[in-house]
Design an enzyme around this catalytic site. Sequence first.
Site, PDB file in Angstrom:
ATOM      1  N   HIS A  68       0.823  -1.209   0.000  1.00 19.00           N
ATOM      2  CA  HIS A  68       0.000   0.000   0.000  1.00 19.00           C
ATOM      3  C   HIS A  68       0.856   1.257   0.000  1.00 19.00           C
ATOM      4  O   HIS A  68       0.387   2.323   0.367  1.00 19.00           O
ATOM      5  CB  HIS A  68      -0.908   0.008   1.243  1.00 19.00           C
ATOM      6  CG  HIS A  68      -1.903  -1.107   1.248  1.00 19.00           C
ATOM      7  ND1 HIS A  68      -2.196  -1.852   2.364  1.00 19.00           N
ATOM      8  CD2 HIS A  68      -2.671  -1.614   0.260  1.00 19.00           C
ATOM      9  CE1 HIS A  68      -3.112  -2.769   2.064  1.00 19.00           C
ATOM     10  NE2 HIS A  68      -3.415  -2.642   0.794  1.00 19.00           N
ATOM     11  N   LYS A 110      -3.037  -8.816  -6.661  1.00 16.93           N
ATOM     12  CA  LYS A 110      -3.428  -9.846  -7.629  1.00 16.93           C
ATOM     13  C   LYS A 110      -4.652 -10.554  -7.108  1.00 16.93           C
ATOM     14  O   LYS A 110      -4.866 -10.646  -5.900  1.00 16.93           O
ATOM     15  CB  LYS A 110      -2.291 -10.865  -7.800  1.00 16.93           C
ATOM     16  CG  LYS A 110      -2.365 -11.626  -9.107  1.00 16.93           C
ATOM     17  CD  LYS A 110      -1.911 -10.742 -10.237  1.00 16.93           C
ATOM     18  CE  LYS A 110      -1.526 -11.477 -11.467  1.00 16.93           C
ATOM     19  NZ  LYS A 110      -0.624 -10.632 -12.281  1.00 16.93           N
ATOM     20  N   SER A 366      -2.569  -0.114 -18.574  1.00 16.64           N
ATOM     21  CA  SER A 366      -3.664  -0.054 -17.599  1.00 16.64           C
ATOM     22  C   SER A 366      -3.655   1.295 -16.873  1.00 16.64           C
ATOM     23  O   SER A 366      -4.697   1.876 -16.599  1.00 16.64           O
ATOM     24  CB  SER A 366      -3.516  -1.156 -16.542  1.00 16.64           C
ATOM     25  OG  SER A 366      -4.072  -2.354 -17.009  1.00 16.64           O
TER      26      SER A 366
HETATM   27  N1  GLU Z   1      -2.143  -9.101 -15.304  1.00 12.76           N
HETATM   28  C1  GLU Z   1      -1.186  -8.218 -15.861  1.00 12.76           C
HETATM   29  C2  GLU Z   1       0.151  -8.376 -15.158  1.00 12.76           C
HETATM   30  O1  GLU Z   1       0.452  -9.398 -14.618  1.00 12.76           O
HETATM   31  C3  GLU Z   1      -1.674  -6.777 -15.923  1.00 12.76           C
HETATM   32  C4  GLU Z   1      -2.007  -6.139 -14.628  1.00 12.76           C
HETATM   33  C5  GLU Z   1      -2.716  -4.796 -14.739  1.00 12.76           C
HETATM   34  O2  GLU Z   1      -2.896  -4.309 -15.848  1.00 12.76           O
HETATM   35  O3  GLU Z   1      -3.086  -4.267 -13.703  1.00 12.76           O
HETATM   36  O4  GLU Z   1       0.979  -7.521 -15.203  1.00 12.76           O
END
Ligand code: GLU
Length: 475
Positions: A68, A110, A366
């Site tokens: 965080h 995640k 993203s």
């Molecule tokens: N799942 C992707 C990664 O492992 C993208 C994560 C995201 O875009 O927040 O980096």
Amino acid sequence: MAGQAQEEHYSFFQGVERNFDKASKYTRFEAGILEQIKACNSVYRMKFPVRIGDNIEVIEAYRVQHSHHKLPCKGGIRYSMDVNQDEVMALAALMTYKCAIVNVPFGGAKGGIKINPKKYTSFELEKITRRYASELVKKNFIGPGIDVPAPDYGTGAREMSWIVDTYASLKPGEVDALACITGKPVTQGGVRGRTEATGLGIYYGIREAVGIAEDMKKIGLTTGIEGKRVIVQGLGNVGYHAAKFFQDNGAIIVGLAEYEGGIYSEKGLDLYNVVDHRKSTGSILNFPGATNMASSNETMEMDCDILIPAALENVINGSNASRIKAKIVGEGANGPLTPEADEILSKKGVMVVPDMYLNAGGVTVSYFEWLKNLSHVRFGRMDKRFSENQNTSILHTVEGLTGKRVSDIERKQLLHGPDEVDLVYSGLEDTMIDSYHEIREAWLGLKGEVDMRTAAFTVAINKVGVSYEELGIFP
Ligand code: GLU
């Protein structure tokens, strides 16, 4: 796949911790700060019931927020039967380091749902996904300023649109609701270029690595992508797009591997034809002109310059690393090499371009999507026409002064103002180039005593560590 290959003594999360420890001695932080950086801050394990046909299935799922130090937290959601707490913790930790390396101002997170998505209809998947999203809302584990999920293995834009819709309907009137998740379809607030972002980032990253003559000389390669022989393992979103950008830019795809086996051809495989062949026959095997490989593993051991494992973790490990012939291994997946594999490949002089840098294109774009959602305006909307008008007047001036006219093709190129996708690609390219050199500088600073992963970790630890110091720790 992940489970099978994992015969080493470390769990995935312990492997990440081990790599962290290797690097942390090259940083200046006190033990407590290092311990805090390493720890997973919040682990949410949930079970919820979903009616599937005549039965009720109890679904196991997770969301882990590793750090965080910057908010929101960020990271994908994966659907796979291999999902477990240790895996999600490891992947969340990698997200923290990944974001730090590419200067994306987020903490790592995640999520995962332990299901085989192929077993369910789209209606059932929607029920599971929406229920998962509402569990996250209930516990305050999702939100534009809290935690922003994205696609990962087994998920894509469709799942993201179910999640954003669930979120928005539970939070009526929240003006930034679209920013609660990224990787959405463009019609639902997504950004152009996100789908191919991870694959394109892998291409930009490797292009940067092979562009440095001094480094290439050490591993016996010439510079440039053109003519490089590439094997890609995994033809999902990441592997497919990586292979596509390599092929489109002159590399030769000599091998492709999927769970049904692999194909290899010294002369090169045409990716688009292979994909058509797989669509019509259900398998990449028996592709005209190529040799069938019994397994994905065997394919990765074939001769090539660049190997891109782009599926799951632990696929190159203590038992097969010594047979890898590639000079460069570019980690498209998260954690495809175990610590044992790292040691073996490093002794062999293989250049390993680490996941936390190489596959960071996804989270980088993203970040652009999140910014777009918060600003409520498409990139390029304010300045595209302005740039075109400027370019027109510059061109007119130059043509007037020289008395010459450029060709129609040149005119089109010169006048073109940036569309959203142009801006996204250029932001991604710039990020991948800058971050590569930042890691390489650190690597050179460590006098080549360590591998590139350790150098990347030191870069990440330094950034997160400073952030913790500046945040202050409660007395
Ligand atoms: N799942 C992707 C990664 O492992 C993208 C994560 C995201 O875009 O927040 O980096």
